[in-house]
Design an enzyme around this catalytic site. Sequence first.
Site, PDB file in Angstrom:
ATOM      1  N   ASP A 143      64.089  51.145  15.454  1.00  0.00           N
ATOM      2  CA  ASP A 143      62.994  50.640  16.268  1.00  0.00           C
ATOM      3  C   ASP A 143      61.764  50.394  15.380  1.00  0.00           C
ATOM      4  O   ASP A 143      61.405  51.239  14.552  1.00  0.00           O
ATOM      5  CB  ASP A 143      62.663  51.701  17.339  1.00  0.00           C
ATOM      6  CG  ASP A 143      61.660  51.196  18.348  1.00  0.00           C
ATOM      7  OD1 ASP A 143      62.058  50.879  19.479  1.00  0.00           O
ATOM      8  OD2 ASP A 143      60.459  51.120  17.991  1.00  0.00           O
ATOM      9  N   ILE A 144      61.146  49.225  15.561  1.00  0.00           N
ATOM     10  CA  ILE A 144      59.950  48.916  14.758  1.00  0.00           C
ATOM     11  C   ILE A 144      58.792  49.763  15.273  1.00  0.00           C
ATOM     12  O   ILE A 144      58.576  49.863  16.488  1.00  0.00           O
ATOM     13  CB  ILE A 144      59.613  47.416  14.846  1.00  0.00           C
ATOM     14  CG1 ILE A 144      60.818  46.577  14.384  1.00  0.00           C
ATOM     15  CG2 ILE A 144      58.374  47.095  14.006  1.00  0.00           C
ATOM     16  CD1 ILE A 144      60.597  45.080  14.425  1.00  0.00           C
ATOM     17  N   ASN A 178      51.981  43.013  17.823  1.00  0.00           N
ATOM     18  CA  ASN A 178      51.835  41.810  18.649  1.00  0.00           C
ATOM     19  C   ASN A 178      50.385  41.594  19.048  1.00  0.00           C
ATOM     20  O   ASN A 178      49.878  40.472  19.007  1.00  0.00           O
ATOM     21  CB  ASN A 178      52.670  41.954  19.929  1.00  0.00           C
ATOM     22  CG  ASN A 178      54.110  41.520  19.740  1.00  0.00           C
ATOM     23  OD1 ASN A 178      54.393  40.608  18.981  1.00  0.00           O
ATOM     24  ND2 ASN A 178      55.018  42.180  20.421  1.00  0.00           N
ATOM     25  N   HIS A 201      52.197  36.991  19.176  1.00  0.00           N
ATOM     26  CA  HIS A 201      53.643  37.062  19.425  1.00  0.00           C
ATOM     27  C   HIS A 201      54.470  36.237  18.438  1.00  0.00           C
ATOM     28  O   HIS A 201      55.611  36.584  18.159  1.00  0.00           O
ATOM     29  CB  HIS A 201      53.954  36.625  20.862  1.00  0.00           C
ATOM     30  CG  HIS A 201      54.032  37.789  21.796  1.00  0.00           C
ATOM     31  ND1 HIS A 201      52.904  38.439  22.245  1.00  0.00           N
ATOM     32  CD2 HIS A 201      55.088  38.448  22.321  1.00  0.00           C
ATOM     33  CE1 HIS A 201      53.281  39.437  23.026  1.00  0.00           C
ATOM     34  NE2 HIS A 201      54.592  39.463  23.094  1.00  0.00           N
ATOM     35  N   ASP A 257      57.459  37.698  16.467  1.00  0.00           N
ATOM     36  CA  ASP A 257      58.830  37.145  16.413  1.00  0.00           C
ATOM     37  C   ASP A 257      59.306  37.038  14.960  1.00  0.00           C
ATOM     38  O   ASP A 257      60.462  37.336  14.649  1.00  0.00           O
ATOM     39  CB  ASP A 257      58.872  35.760  17.061  1.00  0.00           C
ATOM     40  CG  ASP A 257      58.827  35.847  18.584  1.00  0.00           C
ATOM     41  OD1 ASP A 257      58.856  36.971  19.117  1.00  0.00           O
ATOM     42  OD2 ASP A 257      58.758  34.782  19.228  1.00  0.00           O
ATOM     43  N   GLU A 275      62.231  45.349  20.603  1.00  0.00           N
ATOM     44  CA  GLU A 275      62.087  45.579  19.157  1.00  0.00           C
ATOM     45  C   GLU A 275      63.061  46.645  18.673  1.00  0.00           C
ATOM     46  O   GLU A 275      62.858  47.267  17.642  1.00  0.00           O
ATOM     47  CB  GLU A 275      60.629  45.913  18.828  1.00  0.00           C
ATOM     48  CG  GLU A 275      60.196  47.356  18.950  1.00  0.00           C
ATOM     49  CD  GLU A 275      60.231  47.949  20.365  1.00  0.00           C
ATOM     50  OE1 GLU A 275      60.838  47.352  21.257  1.00  0.00           O
ATOM     51  OE2 GLU A 275      59.663  49.032  20.528  1.00  0.00           O
TER      52      GLU A 275
HETATM   53  N1  LIG Z   1      56.975  39.213  19.541  1.00  0.00           N
HETATM   54  C1  LIG Z   1      57.877  39.830  20.289  1.00  0.00           C
HETATM   55  N2  LIG Z   1      57.610  41.036  20.825  1.00  0.00           N
HETATM   56  C2  LIG Z   1      58.549  41.661  21.542  1.00  0.00           C
HETATM   57  C3  LIG Z   1      59.801  41.079  21.784  1.00  0.00           C
HETATM   58  N3  LIG Z   1      60.524  41.950  22.528  1.00  0.00           N
HETATM   59  C4  LIG Z   1      59.759  43.026  22.763  1.00  0.00           C
HETATM   60  N4  LIG Z   1      58.540  42.862  22.171  1.00  0.00           N
HETATM   61  C5  LIG Z   1      57.397  43.765  22.202  1.00  0.00           C
HETATM   62  O1  LIG Z   1      57.668  44.997  21.557  1.00  0.00           O
HETATM   63  C6  LIG Z   1      56.699  45.946  22.017  1.00  0.00           C
HETATM   64  C7  LIG Z   1      57.345  47.306  22.096  1.00  0.00           C
HETATM   65  O2  LIG Z   1      56.336  48.209  22.340  1.00  0.00           O
HETATM   66  P1  LIG Z   1      56.543  49.731  22.718  1.00  0.00           P
HETATM   67  O3  LIG Z   1      57.877  49.918  23.357  1.00  0.00           O
HETATM   68  O4  LIG Z   1      55.347  50.189  23.460  1.00  0.00           O
HETATM   69  O5  LIG Z   1      56.665  50.486  21.381  1.00  0.00           O
HETATM   70  P2  LIG Z   1      55.819  50.412  20.034  1.00  0.00           P
HETATM   71  O6  LIG Z   1      54.498  49.778  20.202  1.00  0.00           O
HETATM   72  O7  LIG Z   1      56.699  49.806  19.006  1.00  0.00           O
HETATM   73  O8  LIG Z   1      55.580  51.932  19.709  1.00  0.00           O
HETATM   74  P3  LIG Z   1      56.562  52.979  19.045  1.00  0.00           P
HETATM   75  O9  LIG Z   1      57.973  52.490  19.327  1.00  0.00           O
HETATM   76  O10 LIG Z   1      56.273  54.260  19.750  1.00  0.00           O
HETATM   77  O11 LIG Z   1      56.251  53.031  17.590  1.00  0.00           O
HETATM   78  C8  LIG Z   1      56.181  45.437  23.355  1.00  0.00           C
HETATM   79  O12 LIG Z   1      54.829  45.079  23.230  1.00  0.00           O
HETATM   80  C9  LIG Z   1      57.022  44.179  23.615  1.00  0.00           C
HETATM   81  O13 LIG Z   1      56.257  43.145  24.229  1.00  0.00           O
HETATM   82  C10 LIG Z   1      60.069  39.776  21.233  1.00  0.00           C
HETATM   83  O14 LIG Z   1      61.131  39.174  21.378  1.00  0.00           O
HETATM   84  N5  LIG Z   1      59.081  39.197  20.486  1.00  0.00           N
END
Ligand SMILES: Nc1nc2c(ncn2[C@@H]2O[C@H](COP(=O)(O)OP(=O)(O)OP(=O)(O)O)[C@@H](O)[C@H]2O)c(=O)[nH]1
Length: 311
Positions: free
Chosen positions: A173-174, A181, A186, A190, A217
């Site tokens: 997980d990122i 974002n 976005h 991406d 992510e």
């Molecule tokens: N650009 C982009 N963003 C995405 C995509 N799919 C999911 N996201 C974003 O990924 C983010 C995931 O955020 P969170 O689940 O809160 O987790 P996080 O900010 O990475 O925090 P931690 O996992 O706790 O480090 C959300 O803001 C989603 O909108 C995508 O296909 N493209």
Amino acid sequence: MTNLKPKILVVDDERLNIRLLYEGLRDEYQILASSTGMDALRIANTELPDLILLDIGLDDISGHDVCTQLKSNELTKNIPIIFVTAQDTYEDELKGLELGAIDYFRKPFSIPLVRVRVRNQIELKRKTDMLQYLSSIDGLTGLANRRQFDEHLVNTIRYADRQHRGLCLLMIDIDRFKQYNDLYGHVRGDDALKVVSRVLTKGAGRPMDFVARFGGEEFIILLTDSSPEEGALVAEKIREQVEQLHIPHEGCEFGFLSVSVGVAYTKPDIGEHIDERAFVEHADTCLYFAKESGRNRVICENFELHRPIKK
Ligand SMILES: Nc1nc2c(ncn2[C@@H]2O[C@H](COP(=O)(O)OP(=O)(O)OP(=O)(O)O)[C@@H](O)[C@H]2O)c(=O)[nH]1
């Protein structure tokens, strides 16, 4: 040079019929031929033709039996089959179609008619294959999607149960991706997903390794025939390589883009079965601990203390 013509397997115990079909179709297709049912099954399994023209009255096993076996095999069940036969009763035709054939030619056949009907079926197969492909990949990263992963996991677990092989599951997980974002937009988000997916594909590069976008992510990697140490090693290599990209991320405590990874391991003994849900949940729990304990790190299941996951 690769032969890109669609492949057709012609199965007939009369050499003359094979020859006629070969001459009539070879301009547009790569033709494979077989005069027995057993040989046809072997070729179908190894060559995976796009279409099979199958005689019913073969010397060893009947075309109907060949069709039944092809349709019950995961690998060959989607290959379209057209029966080509001198038997022309309503019952024969019905039986062939009920066994899963898509069409039926009567001998003596007209080559122009065969050409048109074969072309239609090949075109249909091409479209079906394309739809299947599109429904199994993630459009942004080109990785396998969740749907394909779920299917692959079930099949791999079946294999591991049968052969008592070790499996590793890496959940990646990122870190702070929401902030990424928010800060960079976005489109850059991406791009980051695409870059990370390339690192994963390179990091899990063995033919049996399977990389997928799990959702948002989050990514997942299934390592077949592997030890817990290998799983930990692949996970650490991936974490390190994302870190070394030094993609700026002001919203993260490290100042650059990073990933957290959870690694689960299981190996069934004789008579034991892997519980797929529990396996995924273990990887997810390890990922949770990786996040909780500071991010940009790998947490593996405690292999000493945990028994492999069983139903
Ligand atoms: N650009 C982009 N963003 C995405 C995509 N799919 C999911 N996201 C974003 O990924 C983010 C995931 O955020 P969170 O689940 O809160 O987790 P996080 O900010 O990475 O925090 P931690 O996992 O706790 O480090 C959300 O803001 C989603 O909108 C995508 O296909 N493209």
